[in-house]
Design a protein around this motif. Structure first.
Motif, PDB file in Angstrom:
ATOM      1  N   ALA A 127       0.830  -1.212   0.000  1.00  0.00           N
ATOM      2  CA  ALA A 127       0.000   0.000   0.000  1.00  0.00           C
ATOM      3  C   ALA A 127       0.859   1.255   0.000  1.00  0.00           C
ATOM      4  O   ALA A 127       0.458   2.305   0.489  1.00  0.00           O
ATOM      5  CB  ALA A 127      -0.944   0.017   1.191  1.00  0.00           C
ATOM      6  N   LEU A 128       2.083   1.140  -0.548  1.00  0.00           N
ATOM      7  CA  LEU A 128       3.001   2.273  -0.655  1.00  0.00           C
ATOM      8  C   LEU A 128       3.301   2.891   0.700  1.00  0.00           C
ATOM      9  O   LEU A 128       3.462   4.098   0.834  1.00  0.00           O
ATOM     10  CB  LEU A 128       2.432   3.328  -1.613  1.00  0.00           C
ATOM     11  CG  LEU A 128       2.230   2.859  -3.056  1.00  0.00           C
ATOM     12  CD1 LEU A 128       1.624   3.988  -3.878  1.00  0.00           C
ATOM     13  CD2 LEU A 128       3.533   2.389  -3.666  1.00  0.00           C
ATOM     14  N   ARG A 129       3.395   2.074   1.746  1.00  0.00           N
ATOM     15  CA  ARG A 129       3.725   2.582   3.073  1.00  0.00           C
ATOM     16  C   ARG A 129       4.998   1.916   3.567  1.00  0.00           C
ATOM     17  O   ARG A 129       5.196   0.725   3.377  1.00  0.00           O
ATOM     18  CB  ARG A 129       2.589   2.306   4.068  1.00  0.00           C
ATOM     19  CG  ARG A 129       1.291   3.043   3.731  1.00  0.00           C
ATOM     20  CD  ARG A 129       0.249   2.812   4.800  1.00  0.00           C
ATOM     21  NE  ARG A 129      -0.019   1.379   4.965  1.00  0.00           N
ATOM     22  CZ  ARG A 129      -0.850   0.894   5.903  1.00  0.00           C
ATOM     23  NH1 ARG A 129      -1.453   1.717   6.746  1.00  0.00           N
ATOM     24  NH2 ARG A 129      -1.058  -0.393   5.991  1.00  0.00           N
ATOM     25  N   LEU A 130       5.842   2.704   4.205  1.00  0.00           N
ATOM     26  CA  LEU A 130       7.066   2.196   4.804  1.00  0.00           C
ATOM     27  C   LEU A 130       6.907   2.256   6.306  1.00  0.00           C
ATOM     28  O   LEU A 130       6.726   3.340   6.877  1.00  0.00           O
ATOM     29  CB  LEU A 130       8.275   3.039   4.367  1.00  0.00           C
ATOM     30  CG  LEU A 130       9.604   2.678   5.027  1.00  0.00           C
ATOM     31  CD1 LEU A 130       9.993   1.243   4.699  1.00  0.00           C
ATOM     32  CD2 LEU A 130      10.686   3.663   4.587  1.00  0.00           C
ATOM     33  N   LEU A 131       6.952   1.110   6.976  1.00  0.00           N
ATOM     34  CA  LEU A 131       6.763   1.047   8.415  1.00  0.00           C
ATOM     35  C   LEU A 131       8.106   0.794   9.081  1.00  0.00           C
ATOM     36  O   LEU A 131       8.810  -0.153   8.742  1.00  0.00           O
ATOM     37  CB  LEU A 131       5.779  -0.076   8.776  1.00  0.00           C
ATOM     38  CG  LEU A 131       4.416  -0.036   8.068  1.00  0.00           C
ATOM     39  CD1 LEU A 131       3.551  -1.196   8.537  1.00  0.00           C
ATOM     40  CD2 LEU A 131       3.722   1.291   8.320  1.00  0.00           C
ATOM     41  N   LEU A 132       8.468   1.648  10.022  1.00  0.00           N
ATOM     42  CA  LEU A 132       9.703   1.495  10.778  1.00  0.00           C
ATOM     43  C   LEU A 132       9.340   1.310  12.237  1.00  0.00           C
ATOM     44  O   LEU A 132       8.929   2.259  12.911  1.00  0.00           O
ATOM     45  CB  LEU A 132      10.608   2.722  10.601  1.00  0.00           C
ATOM     46  CG  LEU A 132      11.051   3.031   9.164  1.00  0.00           C
ATOM     47  CD1 LEU A 132      11.851   4.325   9.128  1.00  0.00           C
ATOM     48  CD2 LEU A 132      11.862   1.884   8.602  1.00  0.00           C
ATOM     49  N   ASN A 133       9.429   0.101  12.731  1.00  0.00           N
ATOM     50  CA  ASN A 133       9.102  -0.177  14.128  1.00  0.00           C
ATOM     51  C   ASN A 133      10.367  -0.117  14.970  1.00  0.00           C
ATOM     52  O   ASN A 133      10.856  -1.111  15.485  1.00  0.00           O
ATOM     53  CB  ASN A 133       8.437  -1.555  14.257  1.00  0.00           C
ATOM     54  CG  ASN A 133       7.079  -1.578  13.584  1.00  0.00           C
ATOM     55  OD1 ASN A 133       6.333  -0.611  13.699  1.00  0.00           O
ATOM     56  ND2 ASN A 133       6.767  -2.659  12.885  1.00  0.00           N
ATOM     57  N   ALA A 134      10.915   1.081  15.076  1.00  0.00           N
ATOM     58  CA  ALA A 134      12.115   1.299  15.871  1.00  0.00           C
ATOM     59  C   ALA A 134      12.166   2.763  16.282  1.00  0.00           C
ATOM     60  O   ALA A 134      11.610   3.628  15.593  1.00  0.00           O
ATOM     61  CB  ALA A 134      13.360   0.933  15.069  1.00  0.00           C
ATOM     62  N   PRO A 135      12.787   3.062  17.406  1.00  0.00           N
ATOM     63  CA  PRO A 135      12.871   4.470  17.834  1.00  0.00           C
ATOM     64  C   PRO A 135      13.633   5.314  16.824  1.00  0.00           C
ATOM     65  O   PRO A 135      14.691   4.911  16.346  1.00  0.00           O
ATOM     66  CB  PRO A 135      13.622   4.383  19.167  1.00  0.00           C
ATOM     67  CG  PRO A 135      13.444   2.969  19.614  1.00  0.00           C
ATOM     68  CD  PRO A 135      13.386   2.155  18.371  1.00  0.00           C
ATOM     69  N   ILE A 136      13.066   6.491  16.461  1.00  0.00           N
ATOM     70  CA  ILE A 136      13.707   7.426  15.534  1.00  0.00           C
ATOM     71  C   ILE A 136      13.677   8.825  16.165  1.00  0.00           C
ATOM     72  O   ILE A 136      12.622   9.297  16.605  1.00  0.00           O
ATOM     73  CB  ILE A 136      12.987   7.457  14.176  1.00  0.00           C
ATOM     74  CG1 ILE A 136      13.034   6.067  13.516  1.00  0.00           C
ATOM     75  CG2 ILE A 136      13.610   8.506  13.260  1.00  0.00           C
ATOM     76  CD1 ILE A 136      12.296   5.999  12.220  1.00  0.00           C
ATOM     77  N   LEU A 159       5.573   6.892   7.693  1.00  0.00           N
ATOM     78  CA  LEU A 159       4.878   6.233   6.594  1.00  0.00           C
ATOM     79  C   LEU A 159       5.020   7.068   5.339  1.00  0.00           C
ATOM     80  O   LEU A 159       5.299   8.272   5.396  1.00  0.00           O
ATOM     81  CB  LEU A 159       3.408   6.014   6.947  1.00  0.00           C
ATOM     82  CG  LEU A 159       2.572   7.260   7.272  1.00  0.00           C
ATOM     83  CD1 LEU A 159       1.826   7.747   6.036  1.00  0.00           C
ATOM     84  CD2 LEU A 159       1.586   6.950   8.394  1.00  0.00           C
ATOM     85  N   ILE A 160       4.883   6.402   4.210  1.00  0.00           N
ATOM     86  CA  ILE A 160       4.897   7.075   2.910  1.00  0.00           C
ATOM     87  C   ILE A 160       3.502   6.958   2.337  1.00  0.00           C
ATOM     88  O   ILE A 160       2.972   5.857   2.178  1.00  0.00           O
ATOM     89  CB  ILE A 160       5.926   6.437   1.974  1.00  0.00           C
ATOM     90  CG1 ILE A 160       7.340   6.577   2.560  1.00  0.00           C
ATOM     91  CG2 ILE A 160       5.881   7.092   0.600  1.00  0.00           C
ATOM     92  CD1 ILE A 160       8.402   5.898   1.740  1.00  0.00           C
ATOM     93  N   THR A 161       2.919   8.087   2.013  1.00  0.00           N
ATOM     94  CA  THR A 161       1.554   8.100   1.501  1.00  0.00           C
ATOM     95  C   THR A 161       1.531   7.683   0.047  1.00  0.00           C
ATOM     96  O   THR A 161       2.575   7.485  -0.589  1.00  0.00           O
ATOM     97  CB  THR A 161       0.947   9.500   1.659  1.00  0.00           C
ATOM     98  OG1 THR A 161       1.658  10.399   0.792  1.00  0.00           O
ATOM     99  CG2 THR A 161       1.051   9.988   3.097  1.00  0.00           C
ATOM    100  N   SER A 162       0.322   7.567  -0.501  1.00  0.00           N
ATOM    101  CA  SER A 162       0.164   7.169  -1.899  1.00  0.00           C
ATOM    102  C   SER A 162       0.723   8.199  -2.862  1.00  0.00           C
ATOM    103  O   SER A 162       1.006   7.891  -4.017  1.00  0.00           O
ATOM    104  CB  SER A 162      -1.316   6.924  -2.204  1.00  0.00           C
ATOM    105  OG  SER A 162      -2.065   8.109  -1.951  1.00  0.00           O
ATOM    106  N   THR A 163       0.908   9.435  -2.369  1.00  0.00           N
ATOM    107  CA  THR A 163       1.497  10.474  -3.228  1.00  0.00           C
ATOM    108  C   THR A 163       3.000  10.545  -3.083  1.00  0.00           C
ATOM    109  O   THR A 163       3.654  11.380  -3.704  1.00  0.00           O
ATOM    110  CB  THR A 163       0.891  11.839  -2.875  1.00  0.00           C
ATOM    111  OG1 THR A 163       1.170  12.135  -1.494  1.00  0.00           O
ATOM    112  CG2 THR A 163      -0.615  11.845  -3.103  1.00  0.00           C
ATOM    113  N   GLY A 164       3.571   9.665  -2.214  1.00  0.00           N
ATOM    114  CA  GLY A 164       5.007   9.645  -2.032  1.00  0.00           C
ATOM    115  C   GLY A 164       5.502  10.561  -0.945  1.00  0.00           C
ATOM    116  O   GLY A 164       6.710  10.748  -0.804  1.00  0.00           O
TER     117      GLY A 164
END
Length: 266
Positions: free
Chosen positions: A225-234, A255-260
């Motif tokens: 779904a064009l999303r990048l999930l980072l499950n770590a402290p940032i 997350l990265i939306t559908s528009t990038g």
């Protein structure tokens, strides 16, 4: 013959001497035959020598132990021994050559040829016995060694926690998953369900529609779904990345939306 006078006595004596001489020096059995009778030797010896030959037509019967001097013998049970070779009528006929682990047995009853721990039977070759036995099947072209089976372009290893089969460049496991050649990238591909790992001129990890691909030009991340999930402290500077509500994700998740666009879940 009666003696008529003394004048005939001398001639009569001479004839008797000649007849006795012929009996003493003659070969009485040199040309003889016995019809409907028999010749019996009791405690004696019948000897053939000087190139003599024994011939017969009919049935030969012998009771008791016996042997024939030379290169062969007739043993009990109709077994014929010729040097180190035994020919036996037992079990449909057998020929045995030698003894021990190098002995060879040809069994006419079972159609087998055995040499030590090697047996040929019914188009198959058996080597050894038990779990480590090797079987070569000429009809199917299959070789079995214990729990390993070799066929045309195929090797199967049974037993253990996960049986495996190697066929045409692919190793498949009984518990699922495989490792195979990937000619497109000059490397290998590992598959387990919908998870795929490729290693070659490029490297990639895929799970369903999500993937990470590392190539000569960089890394491509294709998230579901064009999303990048980072499950770590940032650690980010407040206000640097805009927030987005209604994502259903934990607060602070990138997350990265559908528009990038890059956003933080709020």
């Amino acid at each position: 013959m009666a003696l008529r006078d003394l004048n005939e006595a001398w001639g009569w004596i001479q004839r008797l001497v000649r007849r006795v001489s012929r009996l003493e020096s003659g070969a009485l059995l040199e040309n003889s035959s016995i019809t409907n009778g028999r010749m019996r030797f009791i405690g004696g010896l019948l000897r053939l020598d000087s190139g003599a030959r024994l011939e017969g037509v009919g049935t030969f019967e012998w009771s008791g132990a016996g042997s024939i001097a030379g290169n062969w013998e007739v043993l009990q049970g109709g077994v014929i021994k010729v040097g180190g070779v035994l020919i036996s009528p037992v079990g449909g006929g057998r020929i045995m050559v030698g003894e021990g682990p190098v002995g060879i047995i040809l069994d006419g009853g079972t159609g087998t040829l055995t040499m030590g721990n090697i047996r040929l039977e019914g188009g198959k070759i058996y080597v050894g016995a038990g779990a480590s036995q090797i079987v070569i099947d000429g009809a199917t072209g299959k070789i079995t060694a214990g729990n390993v089976t070799i066929e045309t372009n195929k090797i199967t290893v049974a037993g253990g926690s996960s049986p495996a089969t190697l066929q045409e460049g692919k190793m498949a496991f009984g518990t699922g998953g495989s490792v195979e050649a990937d000619t497109a990238i000059g490397g290998v591909r590992m598959v387990a369900g919908d998870a795929v790992v490729n290693a070659g001129t490029t490297a990639s990890v895929r799970k369903g529609n999500a993937s990470v691909i590392a190539g000569p030009l960089g890394i491509d991340i294709n998230a579901a779904a064009l999303r990048l999930l980072l499950n770590a402290p940032i650690n980010l500077t407040p206000g640097l990345i805009p927030t987005q509500t209604g994502t259903g994700l934990p607060v602070g998740t990138l997350l990265i939306t559908s528009t990038g666009a890059l956003r933080r879940a709020a």
